[in-house]
Design a protein around this motif. Structure first.
Motif: not given
Length: 140
Positions: A60-78
Motif C-alpha cells: 500500500e505504501s510502496y505503490a504510493r511511493i511509486r505513484r502507482a494506482r494499484y497495489a496487488v498482492v497474490e497469496t496462493g489463489e487469492e
C-alpha cells in the motif's frame, strides 16, 4: 499474474527504489511493476497466506511511493487489489492511461515501506520475490 497480462498490462521486474531515512539508504522493491501503455499502473508482490498482512501494508505504501494506482498482492489463489487513489480494496483494476487524481506519498509511507520491507524480505538476499519471511515462524 496471467490475468494481468491478459488485460494488456505489461509486467516488468522491479529494480527497486532507494529511500533515505535518518541518514541511511535503503533499497526497497516489489516483485513486478505493471504498466498500461506508458503509465505505471500497479505494483505486484507475493505472500504466503499466513504472512500476507505485512506484505499488503508494505505494498500500500510502496505503490504510493511509486505513484502507482494499484497495489496487488497474490497469496496462493487469492488476489488482493488495493486502489491507492480511492484508498479502498478493489475487485479489479481499471485500465487507464490518464487519471484526474494523482497518487502522492506522504512521509509516513517512506517509513512504512522501509520497516515492512525489512520485515518481509530475507536479509540473506534470497528473497524469493517477496514471499520469504526471514527469522519469522512459518506457523504465523
Amino acid at each position: 499474474m496471467k490475468w494481468l497480462e491478459e488485460k494488456g498490462v505489461r509486467l516488468e521486474k522491479d529494480e527497486g527504489v532507494e529511500l533515505e531515512l535518518d541518514g541511511k539508504k535503503f533499497l526497497v522493491k516489489c516483485a513486478y511493476l505493471g504498466f498500461f501503455g506508458s503509465k505505471l499502473l500497479l505494483c505486484v508482490d507475493f505472500a504466503s497466506p499466513t504472512a500476507s498482512e505485512p506484505v499488503k501494508r508494505f505494498m500500500e505504501s510502496y505503490a504510493r511511493i511509486r505513484r502507482a494506482r494499484y497495489a496487488v498482492v497474490e497469496t496462493g489463489e487469492e488476489v488482493w487489489i488495493y486502489d491507492v487513489q480511492r484508498k479502498e480494496r478493489s475487485k479489479d483494476v481499471e485500465l487507464e492511461e490518464r487519471s484526474e487524481r494523482k497518487v502522492e506519498p506522504d512521509s509516513k509511507d517512506f517509513r512504512v515501506a522501509v520497516a515492512y520491507y525489512n520485515l518481509i524480505h530475507c536479509q540473506c538476499g534470497v528473497d524469493n520475490e517477496g514471499n520469504s519471511v526471514c527469522r519469522l515462524s512459518f506457523e504465523r
